[in-house]
Design a protein around this motif. Structure first.
Motif, mmCIF file in Angstrom:
data_model
loop_
_atom_site.group_PDB
_atom_site.id
_atom_site.type_symbol
_atom_site.label_atom_id
_atom_site.label_comp_id
_atom_site.label_asym_id
_atom_site.label_seq_id
_atom_site.Cartn_x
_atom_site.Cartn_y
_atom_site.Cartn_z
ATOM 1 N N PRO A 65 0.796 -1.230 0.000
ATOM 2 C CA PRO A 65 0.000 0.000 0.000
ATOM 3 C C PRO A 65 0.825 1.275 0.000
ATOM 4 N N VAL A 66 1.991 1.236 0.624
ATOM 5 C CA VAL A 66 2.862 2.419 0.601
ATOM 6 C C VAL A 66 3.429 2.615 -0.797
ATOM 7 N N CYS A 67 3.778 1.513 -1.458
ATOM 8 C CA CYS A 67 4.381 1.604 -2.786
ATOM 9 C C CYS A 67 3.422 2.161 -3.826
ATOM 10 N N VAL A 68 2.152 1.811 -3.731
ATOM 11 C CA VAL A 68 1.200 2.229 -4.763
ATOM 12 C C VAL A 68 0.618 3.610 -4.501
ATOM 13 N N LEU A 69 0.943 4.215 -3.370
ATOM 14 C CA LEU A 69 0.455 5.561 -3.071
ATOM 15 C C LEU A 69 1.082 6.545 -4.055
ATOM 16 N N PRO A 70 0.278 7.230 -4.872
ATOM 17 C CA PRO A 70 0.861 8.102 -5.898
ATOM 18 C C PRO A 70 1.459 9.366 -5.305
ATOM 19 N N VAL A 71 2.343 9.980 -6.072
ATOM 20 C CA VAL A 71 3.049 11.180 -5.621
ATOM 21 C C VAL A 71 2.065 12.281 -5.228
ATOM 22 N N GLY A 72 0.992 12.432 -6.006
ATOM 23 C CA GLY A 72 0.028 13.496 -5.720
ATOM 24 C C GLY A 72 -0.613 13.369 -4.356
ATOM 25 N N ARG A 73 -0.900 12.142 -3.926
ATOM 26 C CA ARG A 73 -1.499 11.955 -2.604
ATOM 27 C C ARG A 73 -0.487 12.211 -1.494
ATOM 28 N N VAL A 74 0.781 11.888 -1.742
ATOM 29 C CA VAL A 74 1.832 12.243 -0.783
ATOM 30 C C VAL A 74 1.930 13.759 -0.670
ATOM 31 N N ASP A 75 1.869 14.452 -1.800
ATOM 32 C CA ASP A 75 1.913 15.915 -1.795
ATOM 33 C C ASP A 75 0.754 16.501 -0.988
ATOM 34 N N SER A 76 -0.432 15.895 -1.108
ATOM 35 C CA SER A 76 -1.590 16.387 -0.353
ATOM 36 C C SER A 76 -1.395 16.201 1.148
ATOM 37 N N ALA A 77 -0.784 15.072 1.545
ATOM 38 C CA ALA A 77 -0.501 14.856 2.965
ATOM 39 C C ALA A 77 0.500 15.888 3.476
ATOM 40 N N ILE A 78 1.507 16.184 2.653
ATOM 41 C CA ILE A 78 2.497 17.206 3.025
ATOM 42 C C ILE A 78 1.825 18.567 3.135
ATOM 43 N N ALA A 81 0.070 18.895 6.429
ATOM 44 C CA ALA A 81 0.989 19.076 7.551
ATOM 45 C C ALA A 81 1.638 20.456 7.550
ATOM 46 N N LEU A 82 2.031 20.943 6.372
ATOM 47 C CA LEU A 82 2.773 22.206 6.298
ATOM 48 C C LEU A 82 1.881 23.433 6.204
ATOM 49 N N ASP A 83 0.830 23.346 5.386
ATOM 50 C CA ASP A 83 0.044 24.543 5.072
ATOM 51 C C ASP A 83 -1.185 24.716 5.948
ATOM 52 N N HIS A 84 -1.728 23.630 6.476
ATOM 53 C CA HIS A 84 -2.959 23.733 7.259
ATOM 54 C C HIS A 84 -2.715 23.620 8.758
ATOM 55 N N GLY A 85 -1.480 23.370 9.138
ATOM 56 C CA GLY A 85 -1.120 23.387 10.545
ATOM 57 C C GLY A 85 -1.753 22.299 11.387
ATOM 58 N N VAL A 86 -2.092 21.176 10.774
ATOM 59 C CA VAL A 86 -2.692 20.084 11.538
ATOM 60 C C VAL A 86 -1.599 19.214 12.144
ATOM 61 N N THR A 87 -1.998 18.373 13.067
ATOM 62 C CA THR A 87 -1.133 17.305 13.535
ATOM 63 C C THR A 87 -1.452 16.084 12.690
ATOM 64 N N LEU A 88 -0.535 15.704 11.837
ATOM 65 C CA LEU A 88 -0.752 14.585 10.918
ATOM 66 C C LEU A 88 -0.216 13.311 11.549
ATOM 67 N N SER A 104 9.197 15.011 1.368
ATOM 68 C CA SER A 104 8.577 13.882 2.046
ATOM 69 C C SER A 104 8.013 14.373 3.373
ATOM 70 N N LEU A 105 7.217 13.543 4.029
ATOM 71 C CA LEU A 105 6.703 13.911 5.344
ATOM 72 C C LEU A 105 7.830 14.029 6.359
ATOM 73 N N TYR A 106 8.857 13.236 6.181
ATOM 74 C CA TYR A 106 10.019 13.327 7.067
ATOM 75 C C TYR A 106 10.670 14.701 6.953
ATOM 76 N N LYS A 107 10.836 15.176 5.717
ATOM 77 C CA LYS A 107 11.421 16.505 5.508
ATOM 78 C C LYS A 107 10.465 17.607 5.943
ATOM 79 N N ALA A 108 9.157 17.359 5.776
ATOM 80 C CA ALA A 108 8.172 18.340 6.243
ATOM 81 C C ALA A 108 8.245 18.485 7.762
ATOM 82 N N ARG A 109 8.435 17.364 8.447
ATOM 83 C CA ARG A 109 8.577 17.423 9.911
ATOM 84 C C ARG A 109 9.838 18.186 10.290
#
Length: 385
Positions: A65-78, A81-88, A104-109
């Motif tokens: 499931p991690v492998c098939v997650l497309p780049v666009g959905r990763v971007d939305s998660a980022i 985390a970055l733009d909406h100030g939520v705790t992801l 990545s989310l790691y770099k966003a953190r």
């Protein structure tokens, strides 16, 4: 341990391999896709390909499931985390999946986003309940195996009126992906002869959903457990079906998988989710009826609605072969980046990031001689259904 040592018996494994060697027809090729990443790792860890005759080719599928997650959905998660100030809140193996521009989310953190690793969605629920002033979003991913807990969390959030909790849903459906692969494969020279079906997924959805695939595409499916003897027996069952020109769905993993599956879990999922018309998979593109969306009754807890996320489409790194690997059109060793600049410490693609990814399996086990199977006592009989 029962169902562990019993299914790693080296003597029985050699006997099973000998039966496979006797069963194959010398002039026939058997191209078998293990859909699930857990099977890919079992095959690599125990060196099962070395036990098989050259006529059999095991092909890695998109079952991570991690492998098939497309780049666009990763971007939305980022973005969340970055733009909406939520705790992801997310599972640990999503942290280093590359989004656009190597983000990545790691770099966003590292850039200040509040991204937290949880072991289950219940951890995110507990955080939201304990800190009502904090907006908590659970990054929900996975196949049918991890969908019921997310559905239960949505029901709990509604029951508790937990207004500061929501889910960014990315749950995808296994049978739809199998259908897509077979439909795509029909137009290509490389063809699939059968599937080693996933085990954990099948404990939830049961055997029945695969029967239509076997019928419609005339391809055998054998649902297999994760232990080495499970995989070997499933290969033998597929070889026998192919030799007999049969295309049935059989259940090798009868100790855990039933015909109907877990009907209570299915009811939970149906109450909280509905099928999307289409969803993008990394490597596969847009796959019809292949993912779940949160129902309108739970709109208040749907992060896509709450934060008005706009669907994103972004391409993988051009030199990364993850897309071809997930379609079964390439092997990790075909990629020039593999084990050179692309390693688990510096992953270029999701197949190296995820603990179930094919590249991670080949990197971890491919350079070593396969460990010896245990000499534990013989397992109890496993029969097909």
């Amino acid at each position: 341990m029962k169902y562990v040592d019993d299914f790693r018996n080296s003597e029985i494994a050699r006997g099973m391999a000998a039966r496979i060697h006797r069963a194959v027809e010398r002039r026939r090729r058997y191209r078998l896709m293990e859909f699930c990443g857990g099977h890919t790792h079992a095959i690599a860890r125990y060196g099962l390909t070395a036990l098989l005759p050259p006529q059999i080719e095991l092909i890695h599928g998109p079952g991570c499931p991690v492998c098939v997650l497309p780049v666009g959905r990763v971007d939305s998660a980022i973005e969340l985390a970055l733009d909406h100030g939520v705790t992801l809140c997310t599972y640990g193996d999503t942290l280093r999946v590359p989004g656009s521009k190597r983000m990545s989310l790691y770099k966003a953190r590292a850039a200040g986003a509040d991204v937290r690793v949880v072991y289950s969605v219940s951890d995110a629920i507990a955080l939201a309940k304990a800190e009502p002033a904090r907006e908590v979003v659970f990054f929900g991913i996975g196949f049918e195996t991890t969908t019921p807990p997310t559905a239960l969390a949505l029901a709990q959030a509604r029951e508790m009126a937990l207004d500061n909790f929501s889910v960014f849903g990315n749950h995808v459906l296994t049978p739809a992906a199998m259908r897509h692969l077979l439909a795509e494969d029909a137009d290509q020279s490389a063809r699939l002869d059968g599937f080693i079906g996933p085990s954990h997924v099948s404990t939830v959805i049961g055997v029945a959903p695969y029967r239509a695939i076997s019928r419609d595409f005339v391809k055998p499916v054998v649902i297999a457990g994760f232990e080495p003897l499970d995989v070997l027996q499933s290969v033998l069952m597929l070889v026998e079906q192919i030799n007999q020109c049969r295309a049935d769905t059989e259940n090798q993993f009868t100790r855990a998988v039933t015909e109907a599956g877990n009907t209570r879990a299915q009811a939970l999922v149906h109450a909280a989710f509905e099928t999307r018309d289409s969803f993008e998979w990394r490597g596969l593109g847009a796959v019809p009826q292949s993912a779940l969306a949160i129902r309108s009754e739970f709109a208040q807890w749907d992060a896509e609605r709450r934060y008005a996320l706009v669907p994103r489409v972004a391409a993988d790194v051009k030199t990364c072969q993850c897309g071809a690997i997930l379609r079964g059109c390439a092997k990790p060793s075909d990629c020039k980046l593999f084990a050179t600049v692309c390693t688990p410490a510096t992953p270029f693609g999701a197949c190296m990031v995820s603990s179930e990814g094919a590249c991670a399996a080949h990197y971890q086990y491919g350079r070593f001689v396969a460990p010896a199977l245990s000499s534990a006592r013989a397992p109890r009989a496993v029969t097909s259904a």
